[in-house]
Design an enzyme around this catalytic site. Structure first.
Site, PDB file in Angstrom:
ATOM      1  N   SER A  13      43.959  41.104  47.923  1.00 58.78           N
ATOM      2  CA  SER A  13      44.845  40.371  48.565  1.00 58.78           C
ATOM      3  C   SER A  13      46.068  39.926  47.664  1.00 58.78           C
ATOM      4  O   SER A  13      45.513  40.722  46.095  1.00 58.78           O
ATOM      5  CB  SER A  13      44.991  38.857  48.786  1.00 58.78           C
ATOM      6  OG  SER A  13      45.244  37.878  48.535  1.00 58.78           O
ATOM      7  N   TYR A  44      39.664  31.392  44.796  1.00 57.86           N
ATOM      8  CA  TYR A  44      40.119  32.507  45.149  1.00 57.86           C
ATOM      9  C   TYR A  44      40.406  33.107  44.426  1.00 57.86           C
ATOM     10  O   TYR A  44      40.217  35.147  45.060  1.00 57.86           O
ATOM     11  CB  TYR A  44      40.929  32.086  46.403  1.00 57.86           C
ATOM     12  CG  TYR A  44      41.696  33.395  47.690  1.00 57.86           C
ATOM     13  CD1 TYR A  44      40.656  33.422  48.470  1.00 57.86           C
ATOM     14  CD2 TYR A  44      42.647  33.258  47.971  1.00 57.86           C
ATOM     15  CE1 TYR A  44      40.573  34.491  49.790  1.00 57.86           C
ATOM     16  CE2 TYR A  44      42.940  34.407  48.470  1.00 57.86           C
ATOM     17  CZ  TYR A  44      42.493  34.446  49.403  1.00 57.86           C
ATOM     18  OH  TYR A  44      42.675  36.183  49.794  1.00 57.86           O
TER      19      TYR A  44
END
Length: 261
Positions: free
Chosen positions: A145, A158
């Site tokens: 990501s 995250y």
């Protein structure tokens, strides 16, 4: 890059988190390129629905598993090999995002983000890599990501997990550089998936904004003023797994409309 109709003919790809979103788009792209595909995920109904959508005439196998459980991973990869043969391509796509301010990030949330996003990638790679090295060919692509390249507020766990995925990618690429195996990461920005909708719902619940306002706020942070489409991520993955991409390894490629340069 080869222009043949089925450039991945005779290749077997495993896609984790293959039942929806980016994983489903990657599976479709690999099937269209001629690959045999095993879909791994926790929801067997979603996997089966995706298998039917891809077409019963294609070589597609479903192996329900939780990638955070070592015994599940070993069983799923054994099932994949039995059904479709040696694994040539591994797409570590299974992931989860959950937002919370750092001060409200408890150990349970932290551990979930590490387990699903990072430990799952580790376990699946360990299950596939030795046979790839033995055969002298393999392609591993980790779906990270932009959160693994830069920081975002309220998703500390995250971000930490996805930074870990990129670190794993770079280190393993160096270990396998002479083996015929490449290891790369793709790093999508906000992508039109069910995971994005979940994130938007969290923003709405915490801020009182409308869904449209929340979407617009996230899009304004992107130079192209839009979200990424799953097919755009899948196209990048296809390039990385091609036999002709053997010199590309250890890379973390941002697919983000210019958000990360």
């Amino acid at each position: 890059m080869t222009t043949q109709t089925n450039p991945l003919k005779d290749k077997h790809a495993v896609v984790t988190g293959g039942g929806s979103g980016i994983g489903a788009a990657i599976a479709r792209t690999l099937v269209d390129a001629g690959a045999r595909v095993t879909l791994i995920g926790r929801d067997s109904a979603k996997l089966e629905a995706q298998r039917l959508e891809l077409g019963a005439s294609h070589a597609i196998h479903c192996a329900p598993a939780d990638v955070t459980h070592p015994e599940d991973v070993q069983g799923a990869f054994a099932s994949a090999r039995k059904a479709l043969g040696d694994i040539d391509i591994l797409i570590n796509n299974a992931g989860q995002a959950q937002a919370a301010p750092f001060g409200k990030t408890d150990l349970g949330l932290w551990q979930r983000m590490i387990d699903v996003n990072l430990t799952g990638t580790f376990l699946c790679t360990q299950a596939a890599l030795p046979a790839m090295i033995e055969r002298g060919f393999g392609r591993i692509v980790n779906v990270a990501s932009t959160a693994g390249q830069i920081g975002y507020p309220y998703v500390t766990a995250y971000c930490a997990a996805k930074h870990g995925v990129i670190g794993l990618t770079r280190a393993l690429a160096l270990e396998t550089a002479t083996t015929g195996v490449t290891v790369n990461a793709v790093c999508p920005g906000y992508t039109e998936t069910p995971l994005l909708q979940t994130s938007l719902e969290q923003v709405v619940a915490k801020t009182g904004r409308s869904n449209d306002d929340a979407r617009a706020a996230l899009q304004r942070a992107n130079p192209q003023r839009r979200f990424i489409e799953p097919g755009e991520v899948a196209h990048a993955v296809l390039w990385l797994v091609m036999p002709e991409s053997g010199s590309v390894t250890g890379q973390s490629i941002s697919i983000s409309g210019g958000e990360v340069t």
